[in-house]
Design a protein around this motif. Structure first.
Motif, PDB file in Angstrom:
ATOM      1  N   CYS A 197      56.753  -6.152 -81.596  1.00 12.19           N
ATOM      2  CA  CYS A 197      56.346  -6.608 -80.258  1.00 12.19           C
ATOM      3  C   CYS A 197      56.320  -8.125 -80.161  1.00 12.19           C
ATOM      4  N   ARG A 198      55.981  -8.783 -81.265  1.00 16.84           N
ATOM      5  CA  ARG A 198      56.054 -10.251 -81.248  1.00 16.84           C
ATOM      6  C   ARG A 198      57.511 -10.684 -81.110  1.00 16.84           C
ATOM      7  N   SER A 199      58.390 -10.076 -81.888  1.00 23.22           N
ATOM      8  CA  SER A 199      59.817 -10.422 -81.806  1.00 23.22           C
ATOM      9  C   SER A 199      60.366 -10.168 -80.410  1.00 23.22           C
ATOM     10  N   ALA A 200      59.867  -9.118 -79.777  1.00 22.71           N
ATOM     11  CA  ALA A 200      60.351  -8.764 -78.443  1.00 22.71           C
ATOM     12  C   ALA A 200      59.592  -9.512 -77.343  1.00 22.71           C
ATOM     13  N   ARG A 201      58.741 -10.439 -77.726  1.00 24.45           N
ATOM     14  CA  ARG A 201      57.991 -11.278 -76.774  1.00 24.45           C
ATOM     15  C   ARG A 201      57.137 -10.441 -75.812  1.00 24.45           C
ATOM     16  N   ILE A 202      56.527  -9.376 -76.361  1.00 21.62           N
ATOM     17  CA  ILE A 202      55.691  -8.543 -75.499  1.00 21.62           C
ATOM     18  C   ILE A 202      54.281  -8.371 -76.073  1.00 21.62           C
ATOM     19  N   HIS A 203      54.074  -8.841 -77.300  1.00 18.43           N
ATOM     20  CA  HIS A 203      52.768  -8.643 -77.949  1.00 18.43           C
ATOM     21  C   HIS A 203      51.607  -9.219 -77.124  1.00 18.43           C
ATOM     22  N   ASP A 204      51.774 -10.429 -76.646  1.00 17.75           N
ATOM     23  CA  ASP A 204      50.670 -11.072 -75.920  1.00 17.75           C
ATOM     24  C   ASP A 204      50.299 -10.307 -74.648  1.00 17.75           C
ATOM     25  N   VAL A 205      51.321  -9.761 -73.992  1.00 18.80           N
ATOM     26  CA  VAL A 205      51.077  -8.962 -72.784  1.00 18.80           C
ATOM     27  C   VAL A 205      50.269  -7.716 -73.136  1.00 18.80           C
ATOM     28  N   ILE A 206      50.658  -7.049 -74.221  1.00 18.75           N
ATOM     29  CA  ILE A 206      49.970  -5.817 -74.614  1.00 18.75           C
ATOM     30  C   ILE A 206      48.534  -6.130 -75.049  1.00 18.75           C
ATOM     31  N   ALA A 207      48.405  -7.188 -75.816  1.00 22.27           N
ATOM     32  CA  ALA A 207      47.069  -7.557 -76.319  1.00 22.27           C
ATOM     33  C   ALA A 207      46.102  -7.829 -75.164  1.00 22.27           C
ATOM     34  N   ALA A 208      46.635  -8.274 -74.034  1.00 29.94           N
ATOM     35  CA  ALA A 208      45.782  -8.604 -72.886  1.00 29.94           C
ATOM     36  C   ALA A 208      45.505  -7.400 -71.979  1.00 29.94           C
ATOM     37  N   LEU A 209      46.099  -6.221 -72.276  1.00 28.21           N
ATOM     38  CA  LEU A 209      45.845  -5.017 -71.460  1.00 28.21           C
ATOM     39  C   LEU A 209      44.414  -4.531 -71.706  1.00 28.21           C
ATOM     40  N   PRO A 210      43.865  -3.726 -70.769  1.00 24.99           N
ATOM     41  CA  PRO A 210      42.461  -3.292 -70.879  1.00 24.99           C
ATOM     42  C   PRO A 210      42.120  -2.688 -72.249  1.00 24.99           C
ATOM     43  N   HIS A 211      43.016  -1.867 -72.791  1.00 28.01           N
ATOM     44  CA  HIS A 211      42.756  -1.250 -74.093  1.00 28.01           C
ATOM     45  C   HIS A 211      43.831  -1.631 -75.117  1.00 28.01           C
ATOM     46  N   GLY A 212      44.458  -2.764 -74.914  1.00 25.11           N
ATOM     47  CA  GLY A 212      45.468  -3.220 -75.869  1.00 25.11           C
ATOM     48  C   GLY A 212      46.539  -2.166 -76.107  1.00 25.11           C
ATOM     49  N   TYR A 213      46.864  -1.907 -77.355  1.00 24.75           N
ATOM     50  CA  TYR A 213      47.909  -0.953 -77.697  1.00 24.75           C
ATOM     51  C   TYR A 213      47.523   0.491 -77.364  1.00 24.75           C
ATOM     52  N   ASP A 214      46.238   0.714 -77.061  1.00 26.03           N
ATOM     53  CA  ASP A 214      45.799   2.067 -76.697  1.00 26.03           C
ATOM     54  C   ASP A 214      45.788   2.292 -75.187  1.00 26.03           C
ATOM     55  N   THR A 215      46.276   1.325 -74.436  1.00 24.94           N
ATOM     56  CA  THR A 215      46.351   1.480 -72.988  1.00 24.94           C
ATOM     57  C   THR A 215      47.421   2.513 -72.626  1.00 24.94           C
ATOM     58  N   VAL A 216      47.058   3.429 -71.744  1.00 23.87           N
ATOM     59  CA  VAL A 216      48.017   4.442 -71.304  1.00 23.87           C
ATOM     60  C   VAL A 216      48.930   3.843 -70.225  1.00 23.87           C
ATOM     61  N   VAL A 217      50.228   3.981 -70.448  1.00 25.90           N
ATOM     62  CA  VAL A 217      51.214   3.450 -69.497  1.00 25.90           C
ATOM     63  C   VAL A 217      52.030   4.601 -68.906  1.00 25.90           C
ATOM     64  N   GLY A 218      53.058   4.271 -68.149  1.00 21.78           N
ATOM     65  CA  GLY A 218      53.899   5.322 -67.553  1.00 21.78           C
ATOM     66  C   GLY A 218      53.562   5.493 -66.092  1.00 21.78           C
ATOM     67  N   GLU A 219      54.199   6.516 -65.504  1.00 21.85           N
ATOM     68  CA  GLU A 219      54.102   6.743 -64.059  1.00 21.85           C
ATOM     69  C   GLU A 219      52.663   6.709 -63.531  1.00 21.85           C
ATOM     70  N   ARG A 220      51.773   7.430 -64.212  1.00 18.39           N
ATOM     71  CA  ARG A 220      50.408   7.525 -63.707  1.00 18.39           C
ATOM     72  C   ARG A 220      49.450   6.625 -64.484  1.00 18.39           C
ATOM     73  N   GLY A 221      49.998   5.832 -65.388  1.00 25.15           N
ATOM     74  CA  GLY A 221      49.143   4.936 -66.167  1.00 25.15           C
ATOM     75  C   GLY A 221      49.294   3.498 -65.708  1.00 25.15           C
ATOM     76  N   TYR A 222      48.991   2.593 -66.599  1.00 24.06           N
ATOM     77  CA  TYR A 222      49.104   1.171 -66.297  1.00 24.06           C
ATOM     78  C   TYR A 222      50.572   0.842 -66.036  1.00 24.06           C
ATOM     79  N   ARG A 223      50.840   0.157 -64.926  1.00 19.34           N
ATOM     80  CA  ARG A 223      52.230  -0.127 -64.571  1.00 19.34           C
ATOM     81  C   ARG A 223      52.654  -1.486 -65.110  1.00 19.34           C
ATOM     82  N   LEU A 224      53.628  -1.457 -65.996  1.00 19.96           N
ATOM     83  CA  LEU A 224      54.197  -2.704 -66.495  1.00 19.96           C
ATOM     84  C   LEU A 224      55.310  -3.138 -65.549  1.00 19.96           C
TER      85      LEU A 224
END
Ligand SMILES: Nc1ncnc2c1ncn2[C@@H]1O[C@H](COP(=O)(O)OP(=O)(O)OP(=O)(O)O)[C@@H](O)[C@H]1O
Ligand SMILES: [Mg+2]
Length: 300
Positions: free
Chosen positions: A168-195
């Motif tokens: 995720c660091r290489s893909a330049r997305i780690h900082d975004v994920i780390a700042a999500l409400p539950h970090g890497y445990d944040t639920v994403v997808g259609e009904r989850g957190y919208r990236l």
């Protein structure tokens, strides 16, 4: 997670039907180097199964078309992509770019000719080993309704948390994920957190880095990304494509300019090929496509 589940998910990701099965005695592709060849490839889509099933009692018959040029989606394509190089596919909408790329992971089989990976006809390889060798980053990556971590590690269930974060660091997305409400445990997808679109693409790139395939097929987003996202995606791609064979359906000027070879498809034919400067100088189809790209650098 079982291999079967992750394989199903690959199909979900590739968003394609799978009428294709392993041939008896299919062989494993081991330690792929990533050479990709198209050898006089002709392709047309099978006729709609529903419309012929009742008539023929069989499925997926090739359309009984006379040999008129309009029937072919790809006509006599020959390409040899050396391991580690980046080839950009460009051409008007409907030219056959996505179709051409989809023949490598064998979403469809050629109608005539051969597609080879490392010298093997893809029809002789097990699909499991073939698809393990190929990473696909689509225009609009699909996220499962699950945590960020689950979306990442299904690409390689044995990955450690450190490896996941490194990707995720290489893909330049780690900082975004780390700042999500539950970090890497944040639920994403259609009904989850919208990236955002750019964030989803970087997550897909991280997923691809974890899978570590020899060949990458990248369908660049056609939509506008804001300049911050654009910059981040470009950086992520620089890392992701290094050392891999990349087939990039290119909509960004920077991608085509940096490609080792540009292939210009027009109505299923390879109309032009070469480096950017040469093709611009030739004043053909590429030169006119490039003029459009240059006018609006972020879209195809
Ligand atoms: N699943 C399909 N079944 C039947 N025809 C298809 C299918 N997918 C694409 N086609 C047709 O094949 C041709 C090539 O389509 P393809 O999607 O490969 O073009 P493309 O170059 O990727 O276009 P774009 O730039 O719009 O993405 C088009 O005429 C399209 O309508
Ligand atoms: Mg396409």
């Amino acid at each position: 997670m079982t291999a079967l589940v992750s394989f199903d998910r690959v199909f979900e990701l590739l968003d394609a039907p799978n009428p294709i099965t392993d041939r008896p005695g299919a062989i494993e592709l081991v330690e792929p180097r990533g050479r990709v060849e198209f050898d006089h490839v002709w392709f047309r889509y099978p006729v709609d199964v529903g419309s012929i099933a009742s008539l023929e009692g069989d499925v997926l018959l090739p359309a009984p078309l006379p040999d008129r040029p309009g029937a072919w989606v790809l006509s006599d394509i020959s390409i040899d992509v050396t391991p580690g190089s980046t080839v950009a596919l460009v051409g008007p909408s409907g030219a056959g770019k996505t179709t051409l790329a989809s023949l490598v992971p064998r979403l469809w089989d050629v109608t005539d000719g051969t597609v080879r990976v490392d010298g093997n006809d893809v029809r002789d390889l097990t699909q499991e080993s073939l698809r393990r060798a190929i990473g696909v980053v689509s225009q609009d990556p699909h996220l499962f309704h699950d945590t960020v971590a689950a979306n990442l590690v299904y690409a390689r269930p044995t990955a450690t948390t450190d490896e996941m974060m490194e990707a995720c660091r290489s893909a330049r997305i780690h900082d975004v994920i780390a700042a999500l409400p539950h970090g890497y445990d944040t639920v994403v997808g259609e009904r989850g957190y919208r990236l955002s679109g750019g964030e989803k693409q970087r997550l897909a790139i991280a997923r691809m880095l974890l899978a570590d395939p020899a060949v990458v097929i990248l369908d660049e987003a056609t939509s506008h990304l804001d300049s911050e996202n654009e910059q981040a995606v470009q950086e992520a791609l620089g890392t992701a494509l290094a050392g891999r064979t990349a087939l990039v359906i290119a909509h960004r000027l920077s991608t085509v300019v940096n490609a080792d070879e540009i292939l210009v498809l027009d109505a299923g034919r390879l109309a032009e090929r070469g480096r950017h400067d040469d093709l611009v100088g030739a004043g053909g189809l590429y030169a006119s496509l490039y003029a459009n790209l240059a006018a609006e650098p972020l879209v195809g």
